[in-house]
Scaffold this motif. Structure first.
Motif, PDB file in Angstrom:
ATOM      1  N   THR A  57       0.823  -1.207   0.000  1.00 51.00           N
ATOM      2  CA  THR A  57       0.000   0.000   0.000  1.00 51.00           C
ATOM      3  C   THR A  57       0.855   1.254   0.000  1.00 51.00           C
ATOM      4  N   ALA A  58       1.877   1.283   0.847  1.00 51.58           N
ATOM      5  CA  ALA A  58       2.750   2.456   0.946  1.00 51.58           C
ATOM      6  C   ALA A  58       3.533   2.667  -0.343  1.00 51.58           C
ATOM      7  N   LEU A  59       4.012   1.584  -0.944  1.00 52.71           N
ATOM      8  CA  LEU A  59       4.785   1.707  -2.180  1.00 52.71           C
ATOM      9  C   LEU A  59       3.904   2.219  -3.312  1.00 52.71           C
ATOM     10  N   LYS A  60       2.692   1.743  -3.382  1.00 50.51           N
ATOM     11  CA  LYS A  60       1.755   2.194  -4.417  1.00 50.51           C
ATOM     12  C   LYS A  60       1.456   3.680  -4.259  1.00 50.51           C
ATOM     13  N   ALA A  61       1.192   4.105  -3.021  1.00 45.64           N
ATOM     14  CA  ALA A  61       0.872   5.514  -2.780  1.00 45.64           C
ATOM     15  C   ALA A  61       2.059   6.415  -3.108  1.00 45.64           C
TER      16      ALA A  61
END
Length: 537
Positions: A57-61
């Motif tokens: 999730t953090a990498l996508k954001a």
């Protein structure tokens, strides 16, 4: 003059370390903290049935931010990616190939999404703490040995350990006490280590040195899926306050189906290394290290990992570990139903083929069992070596096994195995039987592998041998010399000759034999294996 530029739309905010902060820098810090809180809320408020992998999730954001990026890597989110590579894998992987940005956390002192991802992994696999590895299980094994063994202390381990255990002893200065595993000559395959063997080895170390070994190191399952009795060995080690390390590289999937073996953590191991990329679905080179209990100093593990792992870890590898864990969490009890069904069906079909055999638990009765997803097929009955069978299967049927041996091939079934591929495998084996079973007069004479000889003599520790002066000798004239390099057949990466031990005639004969049969021999400075490096006496 202290000036700063503040242009604020949807930019990515970075912490700027400077003695005096201007207003816009303070604003950036506030914005960053707010963004980190938002990222945290994305995965900390999940319902039990909803999975938002925290690091994914953090990498996508972070990748979706409209940021003016002046940081590494040089391809700058794919803007300068080599066209030959984007033609191969596309541009999207480059968008997510990001460095250690604040919102992505720090692998060596995690506080955000990496920490949360590792906590979730620990909970799923039954560990007290889990670390993500970007250097494969090699890094995990090296860390485990360095964290438990001081220079000069003894490590009890099987003679058919992976090369990473040898490099771990070079790094730590540990001295090996080898246990020769059970060996099945008809298959040219080693089993594991029995509790009685472990007990005898510990007793021998105590009698010789007046102290317990620093650690006991077990490989379970083996490359062929053979499982040792970790529970009893664990109890033995616990009674003597000896840390038990288990190289479970091939068993990250254990305990996630009623027909799969029990995991090493469930059986009481203190430190377990798993290759999450093997049967589970993370990217190659990504693994996990699990700690259980308090016998091993976690701070020392952290220091060792920081020494051995890259200071610029791939977040694609890290996120793939998080994603593989999340995939397993969705249906942990039934996710392997189809894979096991295909493997069992394949075994039943192969057993009906004349001249073809399947490795069974009855071949190694002293061990708990064999991973049902690992299928080893014997060619003894048709007079072919595994190397010859592999060549035909690949050339005529496009079948690629995981491991090729003198007598057999080993197939790894997994979540991506397709029924059509299983059919092709069985068809190829039937062809081999029909073609070669008729004329089975020629037998494959397999030299007993030197790994399983009982007369192995260590002269130097792996570390001393590594740093010793060396000279090159013709391989046929190397018998009786002290081996100066680590030589193994690959796969599986199990050494035939270890640095610091006398070179035996059996070892030389075996290496030359398997090389003639088509095996790849690695580790030797001379890739043709016409010569070897030996330590100067």
């Amino acid at each position: 003059m202290n000036s700063c530029l503040n242009i604020g739309h949807n930019w990515s905010f970075r912490l700027i370390k400077t003695p005096r902060a201007c207003v816009s820098q303070e604003s950036s810090r506030v914005a960053l903290r707010k963004k980190q809180e938002e990222h945290s809320n994305l995965f900390k408020n999940d319902s039990p049935n909803t999975e938002n992998p925290p690091l994914v999730t953090a990498l996508k954001a972070s990748a979706e931010q409209n940021a003016a990026r002046f940081h590494f890597p040089g391809h700058n989110r794919g803007n300068a990616a080599p066209s030959s590579f984007t033609d191969l894998i596309g541009e999207r992987p480059f968008l997510h190939d990001l460095p250690e940005l604040p919102e992505l956390d720090n692998l060596f002192s995690p506080e955000g999404p990496i920490l949360e991802a590792q906590k979730r992994a620990a909970e799923l696999f039954g560990a007290s703490e889990t670390w993500f590895l970007v250097g494969g299980s090699t890094c995990g094994v090296q860390t485990a040995i360095m964290a438990t063994c001081l220079p000069g202390e003894t490590l009890v381990l099987p003679r058919n350990c992976h090369i990473s255990a040898i490099s771990g002893m070079v790094l730590s200065g540990a001295v090996p006490k080898y246990i020769v595993p059970e060996y099945h000559s008809d298959w040219d395959i080693a089993g594991g280590i029995t509790p009685s063997q472990a007990k005898a080895a510990i007793k021998e170390v105590v009698q010789k040195e007046g102290r317990n070994p620093a650690a006991v190191f077990i490989v379970s399952p083996s490359y062929h899926g053979i499982c040792s009795d970790i529970r009893e060995i664990s109890q033995l080690c616990r009674n003597n306050k000896i840390p038990l390390i288990v190289d479970e590289a091939h068993g990250a999937h254990f305990s996630f189906h009623r027909h799969l073996p029990t995991s090493a953590l469930s059986q009481g191991a203190d430190l377990v290394v798993q290759s999450t990329h093997k049967v589970l679905c993370s990217l190659t080179q990504s693994s996990m290290l699990h700690l259980s209990g308090n016998l091993i100093d976690r701070e020392k593990i952290c220091r060792c990992l920081q020494t051995l792992q890259s200071s610029s870890p791939s977040y694609l590898l890290l996120a793939s570990l998080d994603a593989a864990r999340a995939q397993l969490s969705e249906n942990p009890e039934n996710i392997f139903n189809e894979a096991i069904r295909l493997a069992v069906g394949a075994k039943n079909g192969i057993k009906k083929i004349p001249g073809i055999s399947v490795l069974d638990v009855l071949d190694f009765p002293n061990f708990l069992g064999i991973d049902p997803l690992r299928v080893t097929v014997g060619m003894q009955g048709i007079g072919l070596s595994g190397f010859e069978a592999d060549e035909v299967l690949f050339r005529d049927f496009g079948v690629v096994p995981e491991l090729v041996g003198t007598h057999s091939i080993t197939l790894a079934f997994n979540l991506g195995t397709k029924r059509e591929h299983v059919s092709r495998l069985v068809l190829g084996l039937k062809y081999l039987s029909e073609t070669y079973y008729i004329n089975v007069e020629r037998a494959i004479d397999v030299k007993k592998v030197a790994v399983f000889d009982n007369d192995i003599k260590m002269v130097l520790s792996p570390r001393d041998a590594f740093f010793a002066s060396k000279r090159k000798v013709v391989i046929e004239e190397s018998v009786g010399e002290i081996c100066g390099e680590l030589i193994c057949t690959y796969p599986p990466g199990i050494p035939v000759l270890f640095p610091g031990e006398f070179i035996t005639e059996e070892a030389v004969e075996y290496l030359l034999f398997v090389k003639r049969k088509g095996a790849t021999v690695t580790g030797a400075a001379d890739r043709l294996l016409s010569s070897v490096l030996v330590c100067c006496k």
